[in-house]
Design an enzyme around this catalytic site. Structure first.
Site, short mmCIF file in Angstrom:
data_model
loop_
_atom_site.label_atom_id
_atom_site.label_comp_id
_atom_site.label_asym_id
_atom_site.label_seq_id
_atom_site.Cartn_x
_atom_site.Cartn_y
_atom_site.Cartn_z
N ASP A 1 0.87 -1.16 0.00
CA ASP A 1 0.00 0.00 0.00
C ASP A 1 0.92 1.22 0.00
O ASP A 1 2.09 1.14 0.38
CB ASP A 1 -0.88 -0.03 1.25
CG ASP A 1 -1.76 1.19 1.35
OD1 ASP A 1 -2.41 1.55 0.35
OD2 ASP A 1 -1.79 1.81 2.44
N ASP B 1 0.00 5.05 0.95
CA ASP B 1 -0.17 5.99 2.07
C ASP B 1 -0.15 5.25 3.40
O ASP B 1 -0.94 4.35 3.63
CB ASP B 1 -1.49 6.75 1.92
CG ASP B 1 -1.53 7.62 0.67
OD1 ASP B 1 -0.47 8.09 0.25
OD2 ASP B 1 -2.64 7.81 0.12
N THR C 1 -2.63 1.00 -4.59
CA THR C 1 -3.13 2.09 -3.77
C THR C 1 -4.50 2.58 -4.23
O THR C 1 -4.74 2.74 -5.43
CB THR C 1 -2.10 3.26 -3.75
OG1 THR C 1 -2.60 4.32 -2.96
CG2 THR C 1 -1.77 3.76 -5.14
N ASN C 2 -5.39 2.77 -3.28
CA ASN C 2 -6.67 3.42 -3.55
C ASN C 2 -6.41 4.92 -3.61
O ASN C 2 -5.81 5.47 -2.69
CB ASN C 2 -7.68 3.12 -2.44
CG ASN C 2 -8.14 1.68 -2.42
OD1 ASN C 2 -8.01 0.95 -3.40
ND2 ASN C 2 -8.70 1.27 -1.29
N CYS D 1 -6.43 2.61 -7.90
CA CYS D 1 -7.86 2.69 -8.15
C CYS D 1 -8.26 4.16 -8.03
O CYS D 1 -8.13 4.73 -6.95
CB CYS D 1 -8.65 1.84 -7.16
SG CYS D 1 -10.45 2.11 -7.31
N HIS E 1 -11.26 5.38 -8.37
CA HIS E 1 -12.70 5.51 -8.13
C HIS E 1 -13.02 6.02 -6.72
O HIS E 1 -12.23 5.85 -5.80
CB HIS E 1 -13.39 4.18 -8.39
CG HIS E 1 -13.12 3.66 -9.75
ND1 HIS E 1 -12.34 2.54 -9.98
CD2 HIS E 1 -13.47 4.14 -10.97
CE1 HIS E 1 -12.24 2.35 -11.29
NE2 HIS E 1 -12.90 3.30 -11.91
#
Length: 183
Positions: free
Chosen positions: A8, A10, A54-55, A93, A95
């Site tokens: 990941d 952050d 990562t989102n 991502c 979104h």
């Protein structure tokens, strides 16, 4: 097949919700966490593929443009290069949270897509995150999971816990060396 380290971003690689920065929406908001350059360099030296998954819901919410995210990722790669550390691929991502897309963690699609593309053995690979959605995505993809940091997310059902990425990397690399003695 190759072993992958799915990280990941952050809270694992860079500061977030710290005294210096709340969210990373531009390169000047990006600060590597202590030991991250050394950790990724260890993974590189062991021959692991290193991926960032990562989102980045700020794009979907309109807080940042994809070009700004690309600039943040360029700064991340430049900062890591100082340590001789490299990321093999960055997946994100864009979104909105709660968009129910297939790529947003806790869904595993970013991990499984990278595994197919790079011929990664998911059972021997690791997903390293600082939040429960990271751990859920790793488990769903079939990786081993490591929770890092001090955000008190101990309810996440990770396989292992470490204070930071460097401690996790040292443990993984030492385990690999120990096992090679016996095989």
């Amino acid at each position: 097949m190759t072993i992958g380290m799915f990280l990941d971003r952050d809270g694992v690689i860079n500061e977030v919700l710290s005294h210096r920065v709340k969210f990373v929406n531009k390169p000047e908001d990006f600060y590597l966490l202590d030991g991250v350059g050394e950790a990724i360099k260890l993974f590189n030296e062991e021959g692991f593929k290193v991926f960032v998954v990562t989102n980045q819901g700020g794009i979907g919410l309109g807080f940042m443009e994809e070009m700004a995210l690309q600039n943040v990722h360029k700064k991340m790669q430049d900062d890591l290069a100082v340590y001789g550390a490299e990321i093999d691929h960055i997946a994100y991502c864009p979104h909105k949270p709660h968009a129910k897309c297939a790529c947003r963690k806790p869904k595993p699609q970013m991990i499984t897509d990278l595994a197919k593309k790079y011929d990664i053995d998911l059972e021997k690979s690791y997903m390293i995150g600082d939040r429960e959605p990271d751990i859920e995505a790793g488990k769903e993809a079939g990786t081993q999971t490591i929770l890092v940091g001090d955000r008190k997310e101990r309810q996440a059902d990770a396989d292992m816990y470490f204070p930071d990425l460097l401690a996790a990397a040292q443990w993984i690399c030492n385990l690999r060396k120990t096992r090679s003695v016996f095989y």
